[in-house]
Design a protein around this motif. Structure first.
Motif, mmCIF file in Angstrom:
data_model
loop_
_atom_site.group_PDB
_atom_site.id
_atom_site.type_symbol
_atom_site.label_atom_id
_atom_site.label_comp_id
_atom_site.label_asym_id
_atom_site.label_seq_id
_atom_site.Cartn_x
_atom_site.Cartn_y
_atom_site.Cartn_z
ATOM 1 N N LYS A 1 -8.064 4.386 -3.265
ATOM 2 C CA LYS A 1 -7.098 5.232 -2.581
ATOM 3 C C LYS A 1 -5.697 4.957 -3.119
ATOM 4 C CE LYS A 1 -10.178 6.932 0.107
ATOM 5 N NZ LYS A 1 -10.903 7.993 -0.524
ATOM 6 N N PRO A 2 -4.854 5.974 -3.173
ATOM 7 C CA PRO A 2 -3.494 5.783 -3.700
ATOM 8 C C PRO A 2 -2.691 4.717 -2.950
ATOM 9 C CG PRO A 2 -3.983 8.117 -3.542
ATOM 10 C CD PRO A 2 -5.125 7.391 -2.895
ATOM 11 N N THR A 3 -2.912 4.586 -1.649
ATOM 12 C CA THR A 3 -2.174 3.562 -0.904
ATOM 13 C C THR A 3 -2.577 2.153 -1.328
ATOM 14 O OG1 THR A 3 -3.781 3.811 0.885
ATOM 15 C CG2 THR A 3 -1.691 4.957 1.137
ATOM 16 N N SER A 4 -3.853 1.952 -1.620
ATOM 17 C CA SER A 4 -4.308 0.636 -2.088
ATOM 18 C C SER A 4 -3.714 0.316 -3.450
ATOM 19 C CB SER A 4 -5.824 0.587 -2.177
ATOM 20 O OG SER A 4 -6.408 0.763 -0.923
ATOM 21 N N THR A 5 -3.729 1.297 -4.333
ATOM 22 C CA THR A 5 -3.181 1.112 -5.671
ATOM 23 C C THR A 5 -1.681 0.835 -5.594
ATOM 24 O OG1 THR A 5 -4.845 2.621 -6.548
ATOM 25 C CG2 THR A 5 -2.977 2.142 -7.965
ATOM 26 N N ALA A 6 -0.971 1.617 -4.787
ATOM 27 C CA ALA A 6 0.481 1.446 -4.651
ATOM 28 C C ALA A 6 0.823 0.086 -4.058
ATOM 29 C CB ALA A 6 1.061 2.562 -3.803
ATOM 30 N N THR A 7 0.060 -0.350 -3.079
ATOM 31 C CA THR A 7 0.311 -1.658 -2.461
ATOM 32 C C THR A 7 0.104 -2.780 -3.464
ATOM 33 O OG1 THR A 7 -0.373 -0.805 -0.307
ATOM 34 C CG2 THR A 7 -0.295 -3.196 -0.552
ATOM 35 N N ASP A 8 -0.972 -2.696 -4.233
ATOM 36 C CA ASP A 8 -1.230 -3.719 -5.249
ATOM 37 C C ASP A 8 -0.127 -3.740 -6.304
ATOM 38 O OD1 ASP A 8 -3.508 -4.538 -3.977
ATOM 39 O OD2 ASP A 8 -4.873 -3.395 -5.261
ATOM 40 N N GLU A 9 0.302 -2.557 -6.748
ATOM 41 C CA GLU A 9 1.391 -2.490 -7.728
ATOM 42 C C GLU A 9 2.668 -3.104 -7.155
ATOM 43 O OE1 GLU A 9 0.088 1.595 -10.098
ATOM 44 O OE2 GLU A 9 1.930 1.570 -8.928
ATOM 45 N N PHE A 10 2.963 -2.826 -5.896
ATOM 46 C CA PHE A 10 4.166 -3.353 -5.260
ATOM 47 C C PHE A 10 4.109 -4.876 -5.164
ATOM 48 C CE2 PHE A 10 6.642 -4.558 -1.500
ATOM 49 C CZ PHE A 10 7.875 -4.005 -1.830
ATOM 50 N N LEU A 11 2.969 -5.413 -4.754
ATOM 51 C CA LEU A 11 2.828 -6.858 -4.618
ATOM 52 C C LEU A 11 2.857 -7.576 -5.961
ATOM 53 C CD1 LEU A 11 0.168 -7.038 -1.766
ATOM 54 C CD2 LEU A 11 2.627 -7.539 -1.604
ATOM 55 N N GLU A 12 2.471 -6.868 -7.030
ATOM 56 C CA GLU A 12 2.502 -7.448 -8.373
ATOM 57 C C GLU A 12 3.830 -7.172 -9.074
ATOM 58 O OE1 GLU A 12 -0.904 -5.778 -10.295
ATOM 59 O OE2 GLU A 12 -2.313 -6.735 -8.925
ATOM 60 N N SER A 13 4.804 -6.637 -8.343
ATOM 61 C CA SER A 13 6.152 -6.311 -8.861
ATOM 62 C C SER A 13 6.112 -5.332 -10.030
ATOM 63 C CB SER A 13 6.888 -7.591 -9.265
ATOM 64 O OG SER A 13 7.048 -8.431 -8.153
ATOM 65 N N LYS A 14 5.208 -4.381 -9.957
ATOM 66 C CA LYS A 14 5.104 -3.353 -10.997
ATOM 67 C C LYS A 14 5.820 -2.058 -10.601
ATOM 68 C CE LYS A 14 0.686 -4.937 -12.823
ATOM 69 N NZ LYS A 14 -0.726 -4.586 -13.038
ATOM 70 N N VAL A 15 6.383 -2.035 -9.394
ATOM 71 C CA VAL A 15 7.053 -0.842 -8.894
ATOM 72 C C VAL A 15 8.554 -1.060 -8.979
ATOM 73 C CG1 VAL A 15 7.422 0.648 -6.888
ATOM 74 C CG2 VAL A 15 5.155 -0.289 -7.342
ATOM 75 N N TYR A 16 9.253 -0.099 -9.567
ATOM 76 C CA TYR A 16 10.696 -0.157 -9.657
ATOM 77 C C TYR A 16 11.288 0.764 -8.609
ATOM 78 C CZ TYR A 16 15.383 0.848 -11.333
ATOM 79 O OH TYR A 16 16.737 1.037 -11.405
#
Length: 104
Positions: free
Chosen positions: A79-94
């Motif tokens: 799900k997009p929310t799972s992917t987005a959360t993982d990216e955020f926790l891995e500091s991949k989101v700007y």
């Protein structure tokens, strides 16, 4: 993708640590999830548009194995929310703040 598809419990403190505010972090994650969902929807629509027929007769509707496999592939994706959360926790989101938000 390394994202786990199952439901997992998230540590709110880890989510809040990136911005200092849990609600701000959730807002950033939700915006990223919308971006991911929009991209996935566009990709799926483009792939399925190849199978659209000009005639809308029920007699001519048939199951296309490729179309079904494409749809199943997108259903099995995380799900997009799972992917987005993982990216955020891995500091991949700007993210950045607008000047108006910074002044408040």
């Amino acid at each position: 993708m390394a994202t786990n598809q199952s439901i997992i419990t998230r540590d709110n403190d880890k989510i809040a640590a990136h911005t200092g505010n849990l609600y701000e972090s959730v807002s950033i994650i939700s915006k990223r999830a919308r971006q991911i969902a929009s991209k996935n929807k566009e990709e799926l629509s483009n792939k399925l548009s190849e199978f659209v027929s000009a005639v809308d007769n029920l007699e001519e509707v048939f199951e296309n194995r490729e179309q079904i496999e494409i749809s199943k592939f997108y259903e099995r994706m995380p799900k997009p929310t799972s992917t987005a959360t993982d990216e955020f926790l891995e500091s991949k989101v700007y993210w950045r703040y607008n000047d108006e938000e910074a002044q408040q």
